[in-house]
Design a protein around this motif. Sequence first.
Motif, PDB file in Angstrom:
ATOM      1  N   ALA A 262     -14.070  -3.080   3.277  1.00 15.70           N
ATOM      2  CA  ALA A 262     -15.156  -3.869   2.680  1.00 15.70           C
ATOM      3  C   ALA A 262     -16.510  -3.404   3.201  1.00 15.70           C
ATOM      4  CB  ALA A 262     -14.950  -5.355   2.965  1.00 15.70           C
TER       5      ALA A 262
ATOM      6  N   ARG B 249     -19.578  -1.798   0.968  1.00 14.91           N
ATOM      7  CA  ARG B 249     -20.961  -2.312   1.007  1.00 14.91           C
ATOM      8  C   ARG B 249     -21.938  -1.183   1.309  1.00 14.91           C
ATOM      9  NH1 ARG B 249     -18.497  -6.483   3.685  1.00 14.91           N
ATOM     10  NH2 ARG B 249     -19.156  -5.694   5.729  1.00 14.91           N
TER      11      ARG B 249
ATOM     12  N   SER C 217     -18.488  -3.323  -3.560  1.00 13.99           N
ATOM     13  CA  SER C 217     -17.935  -4.443  -2.804  1.00 13.99           C
ATOM     14  C   SER C 217     -16.434  -4.520  -3.044  1.00 13.99           C
ATOM     15  CB  SER C 217     -18.591  -5.763  -3.212  1.00 13.99           C
ATOM     16  OG  SER C 217     -18.081  -6.190  -4.458  1.00 13.99           O
TER      17      SER C 217
END
Length: 124
Positions: free
Chosen positions: A55, A59, A64
């Motif tokens: 994750a 980002r 995402s």
Amino acid sequence: MIRKNIPGTSPFEPVIGFSRAVRIGNHVYVSGTGPVGADAADVAEQTDQCLTLIAAALRNAGSSIDHVYRTRMYLTRVEDWEAAGRVHGKFFGLILPAATMVVVAALLNPAWRIEIEADAFIPE
């Protein structure tokens, strides 16, 4: 298309010569991610750590976890499939990416019981 390498925190990146993720256009390809920092944990915690690291890489690449469309899970013990699967479901229960789970003889770090790859897109 523009290529952008996304570094991570794995001590293996400079040794092996890889990036945590690579962004090409609006696609992000996350390398096999082991549970760095949770080496001694059970498989559920290791799975959570892998997906948390994924994750973060997403980002950093402009995407995402919500945009993952494919995952690949590599387990060293067949009996871990359900615990690992439950954590995967916690992250992806609404997204439902195409997913593969296979059992392998070993991973790079002998303490790791799982390693995960992911592919995602970046919405326009």
